[in-house]
Scaffold this active site. Structure first.
Site, PDB file in Angstrom:
ATOM      1  N   SER A 140       0.760  -1.099  -0.055  1.00 56.30           N
ATOM      2  CA  SER A 140       0.098   0.088   0.197  1.00 56.30           C
ATOM      3  C   SER A 140       0.815   1.216  -0.046  1.00 56.30           C
ATOM      4  O   SER A 140       1.743   1.422   0.646  1.00 56.30           O
ATOM      5  CB  SER A 140      -0.845   0.093   1.218  1.00 56.30           C
ATOM      6  OG  SER A 140      -1.824  -1.248   1.272  1.00 56.30           O
ATOM      7  N   SER A 172       4.368  -4.844   7.465  1.00 57.48           N
ATOM      8  CA  SER A 172       4.282  -5.940   8.498  1.00 57.48           C
ATOM      9  C   SER A 172       5.635  -6.276   8.633  1.00 57.48           C
ATOM     10  O   SER A 172       6.286  -6.871   7.906  1.00 57.48           O
ATOM     11  CB  SER A 172       3.509  -6.914   8.682  1.00 57.48           C
ATOM     12  OG  SER A 172       2.078  -6.316   8.779  1.00 57.48           O
ATOM     13  N   GLU A 255      -1.468 -14.348   0.106  1.00 56.80           N
ATOM     14  CA  GLU A 255      -1.461 -13.711   1.470  1.00 56.80           C
ATOM     15  C   GLU A 255      -2.998 -14.193   2.205  1.00 56.80           C
ATOM     16  O   GLU A 255      -3.047 -14.225   3.413  1.00 56.80           O
ATOM     17  CB  GLU A 255      -1.628 -12.205   1.096  1.00 56.80           C
ATOM     18  CG  GLU A 255      -1.503 -11.287   2.430  1.00 56.80           C
ATOM     19  CD  GLU A 255      -1.479  -9.824   2.257  1.00 56.80           C
ATOM     20  OE1 GLU A 255      -2.829  -9.297   1.731  1.00 56.80           O
ATOM     21  OE2 GLU A 255      -0.612  -9.130   2.173  1.00 56.80           O
ATOM     22  N   GLU A 387     -14.871  -4.970   3.080  1.00 56.34           N
ATOM     23  CA  GLU A 387     -15.616  -4.494   1.981  1.00 56.34           C
ATOM     24  C   GLU A 387     -14.852  -5.188   0.510  1.00 56.34           C
ATOM     25  O   GLU A 387     -15.529  -5.719  -0.426  1.00 56.34           O
ATOM     26  CB  GLU A 387     -15.538  -3.016   1.902  1.00 56.34           C
ATOM     27  CG  GLU A 387     -16.341  -2.349   2.940  1.00 56.34           C
ATOM     28  CD  GLU A 387     -16.120  -2.593   4.184  1.00 56.34           C
ATOM     29  OE1 GLU A 387     -14.853  -2.798   4.497  1.00 56.34           O
ATOM     30  OE2 GLU A 387     -16.792  -2.786   5.032  1.00 56.34           O
TER      31      GLU A 387
END
Lengths: 426, 383
Positions: A140, A172, A255, A387
């Protein structure tokens, strides 16, 4: 690569016996019971160094990369061999390289095996198995999370290398990783999904800064990176130039599989186990074990925990049976956890009452309980929000039509302009 | 029937289930069991269509002879029965058959049992009569008499009691709880039809006033107790839960298709995230319900020590999920859901009733705590 030369034909039971003997001789037995609630996970340099050494030991023993091809340092054995090892190893202290360790093996290495050049695989996969290379995902941007294809971190080609500028976030474990798998825009003048390319970015390269972010729990597990004129060799590119979106699908798939616990490992459903231990313990503290409402909260939480696992077992079975939607159904597991954990956490706070809100300094159980509440929306947001999972399931599994999209038929540059000057769909 | 032509079409059924589902679906298709028929029966008062039920029994697909069939297999059939909104005492018949073959006398096992399996005789089960179960509070009293026993009491919501030949029920006397198979024509037995939310089924209050029954009506030993009927309870819960998931599956499919076909604001309504996400959440609950049914059937078949707990978890989960899914479908169908002629309300009525039959979610949640011996602490005791 390995001390134990394994004949290709070694049976699962022979392999299991060898593994058992090796584990007894080399690793320590596990004594601590695993706690359900997540605590603080920030890792020290010394701790990670120890764990890397342990990973190297396991690798030398021949128990890292059991299913990986032999040419990249693996054993070339079957998933059944790997499961036998994991079953034998569950009572031993095995390497814990934290979130970056999981990402490296379950996501990065799998993506590399599928999409990277031969030269890249030769260079990186062996060190990964040996614990010498830990990776994070540079996925991201601060300005592009759910809209992953909207990243603006940019790589510009200059001869046989690339120059990277931009910023990444939510990576992470990056603070102790050696590399990041970075999604960058390499062309602003094509549609947004077509101008993306992946690179391996060494965290020690000049121009790279990695900074752990302090989370709402006080923990610092994910990071923000800044890239300032970072020079990357073209040989560190994964997949074709402009083909990054296809690679991204693999990254996201691996993932999801990693966060759902892997396919085969969930096939066998074990029983529900003890009644929601964290909640029962808290109800005992607060003297509410007889309260009918508290008992309802405990039972429904317990059932929810089991239901998530029962669903995982069913999805694994459906995939193996050839469900027409294929691996896309795994998103049900992600969504199930993303919905269940916040609900469970809210129930836990009801069970705890004041005891979950204030406690004597040093009361680690109470602290852990409150951290569980703060962590409860991690799955609902990270790795694809609820979502995003719902869109994927609605479109790929249920076959519902897509929303109209306003970024089709435009270059990414035009998409950015249109978004900033939004005046509805007219 | 138009609604039957597509019974298996568009559905993906797991390959290893097809040997079970195909004959059942084939039976529904060939014999013309349809929602049209369910609706016609409902509008005529939902009194059990005996010839139809006998046909179903005679088909051999539904009732396991001798209780030999795995519960996992029966659960697959139950799911299809619920999907078709089947009418009749399916769960109850399986339980009666199981009780007779497991605990019954020679005559139960060789005469009544086979008659029920073949559809020649019909039976139902007054599940609410087991003391301590379901929170029903019902308690039929038995007294020894020279001829056998005299029964007194009242039982709420017994399915199809007015249309069957036999009722299996539990009753308590000084020695404990025993189980009896009683002919519905027995003097002193009164059957009062109830009006009900679920208009596809007929429920009755069964009142016993000095009903004299012979010792041979005992199913199992005297004072067989509630443990003695544990297998019946587990079976009923798994099958009832599977039936509900079948009903959920049908209306979910209807809503999904509607979301693809219906257009508004110039696009299929299923392209709106408000509808898409509502349906995805419903499908998640449906898949999880199926997973819980699978887990419960497997636990009972394998007789795992936590089978009772898993069965209660499945019932509690599906009770809530069923109503949630029905409401999501209701909302996504919009105005047409309020038309009497739309079949949705038949499923809504069924699923909402299923949620409470054989114990509400709340009752099973409490049972889960009790199975774990979660006790109230004495006042003031805090560790």
């Amino acid at each position: 690569m390995t001390e134990t030369a394994a004949p290709a034909s070694i049976s699962v039971e022979q392999f299991r016996a060898q593994a058992r003997a090796w584990l007894e001789a080399n690793l320590e037995r596990r004594t601590d019971a695993l706690k359900r609630t997540r605590g603080l996970v920030h890792r020290t340099v010394e701790d990670i160094a120890e764990q890397r050494a342990l990973q190297a030991l396991v690798h030398r023993g021949g128990y890292a990369g059991i299913t990986w091809p032999v040419e990249y340092g693996g054993r070339g054995l079957t998933r059944a061999h790997e499961l036998a090892y994991l079953d034998e190893a569950k009572d031993f202290i095995t390497p814990d390289l934290g979130i970056a360790g999981v990402v490296t093996l379950a996501v990065i290495a799998q993506t590399a095996l599928r999409h990277a050049s031969e030269d890249f695989k030769q260079r990186h996969l062996g060190p990964i198995l040996a614990g010498e290379e830990l990776w994070a995902e540079f996925l991201s941007d601060p300005s592009a999370g759910s809209d992953l294809a909207g990243v603006t971190t940019t790589a510009v080609r200059e001869g046989d290398h690339w120059v990277l500028n931009g910023s990444k976030v939510w990576s992470s474990g990056a603070y102790y990783a050696d590399f990041g798998l970075c999604l960058a825009r390499t062309d602003w003048d094509v549609p947004k999904h077509k101008g993306l390319t992946w690179f391996a970015v060494g965290t020690a390269l000049p121009g790279v800064t990695v900074e752990p972010l302090t989370e709402i729990t006080g923990d610092a597990e994910f990071c923000r990176e800044e890239f300032h004129d970072v020079v990357i060799a073209d040989s560190e590119r994964i997949g074709g130039v402009g083909e990054g979106w296809a690679v991204a699908q693999s990254v996201l798939q691996y993932e999801r599989e990693a966060s759902s616990g892997g396919l085969t490992s969930v096939l066998t459903l074990t029983g529900p186990g003890p009644l929601a231990p964290d909640l029962v313990e808290m109800a005992r503290r607060t003297g509410r074990t007889g309260d009918p409402h508290t008992r309802q909260l405990i039972a429904t939480s317990h059932t929810g925990d089991f239901a998530v696992r029962a669903l995982g077992a069913r999805l694994a079975r459906l995939m193996l049976a050839g469900h027409p939607a294929g691996p896309a159904i795994i998103s049900y597991s992600k969504l199930a956890v993303g919905l269940m954990e916040p609900e469970r956490a809210k129930k836990a706070m009801h069970v705890g009452g004041a005891a979950a809100l204030a406690w004597e300094p040093g009361d680690r159980d109470a602290l852990t309980f409150s951290l569980g509440y703060l962590n409860s929306r991690v799955t609902a947001i990270a790795g694809g929000t609820n979502e995003i999972q719902r869109n994927a399931l609605g479109e790929r599994v249920l076959g519902l039509p897509r929303e109209p999209s306003f970024d089709r038929g435009k270059t990414f540059r035009q998409v950015q302009d249109a978004g900033q000057n939004w005046a509805g769909d007219s | 029937m138009a609604d039957d032509a597509s019974r298996a079409a568009g559905r993906w059924i797991e390959p290893d289930r097809r040997p079970i589902t195909d004959p059942v679906l084939g039976f529904f298709d060939e014999s013309g069991w349809s929602l049209t028929e369910v609706r016609a029966l409902a509008e005529a008062g939902a009194v059990l269509d005996r010839p139809r039920w006998s046909e179903l029994g005679a088909s051999g697909h539904f009732l396991p002879a001798g209780g030999e069939q795995s519960l996992a297999r029966s659960a697959v059939v139950a799911e299809e029965f619920g999907r078709a909104l089947g009418q009749g005492p399916f769960v109850e018949s399986v339980v009666v058959q199981l009780a007779l073959s497991q605990l019954g006398s020679e005559s139960h096992r060789t005469k009544v049992g086979p008659d029920i399996v073949a559809g020649r005789q019909l039976a139902t089960w007054a599940a609410s009569s087991i003391p301590g179960y379901w929170g029903s509070g019902s308690d039929v009293q038995a007294e020894s008499s020279p001829a056998g026993f005299v029964l007194n009491g009242s039982l709420p919501m017994v399915l199809d009691a007015g249309a069957v030949d036999w009722i299996l029920m539990s009753a308590r006397d000084g020695a404990g709880v025993s189980q009896f198979l009683i002919p519905t024509g027995q003097p002193g037995l009164r059957l009062d039809r109830l009006d009900s939310l679920d208009i596809t089924r007929a429920f009755y209050t069964v009142t016993l006033t000095n009903v004299e029954v012979p010792v041979t009506s005992l199913v199992g030993a005297r004072a067989v107790g509630t443990d003695g009927v544990a297998r019946q309870v587990r079976t009923a819960l798994v099958l009832a839960t599977a039936m509900t998931t079948g009903s959920m599956g049908h209306i979910f499919d209807v809503a999904l298709q509607y979301a693809k076909d219906r257009t508004a604001f110039g696009r299929p309504i299923g392209s709106f995230q408000a509808i898409k996400h509502l349906l995805v959440d419903a499908s998640l609950k449906l898949e999880t319900s199926r997973a819980m049914c699978d887990a419960a059937a497997q636990a009972v078949d394998e007789e795992t020590p936590d089978a009772d707990e898993i069965v209660s978890m499945a019932k509690a989960y599906v009770a809530d999920a069923g109503v949630d899914v029905a409401h999501a479908v209701w909302q996504s169908l919009g105005g047409i859901s309020y038309m009497w002629e739309n079949d949705f309300h038949l499923f809504l009525r069924r699923i909402t009733t299923d949620a409470a039959l054989f114990g509400t979610a709340q009752w099973h949640n409490e049972r889960i705590c009790e199975l774990h011996s979660l006790a109230a602490q004495p006042t003031g005791e805090q560790s």
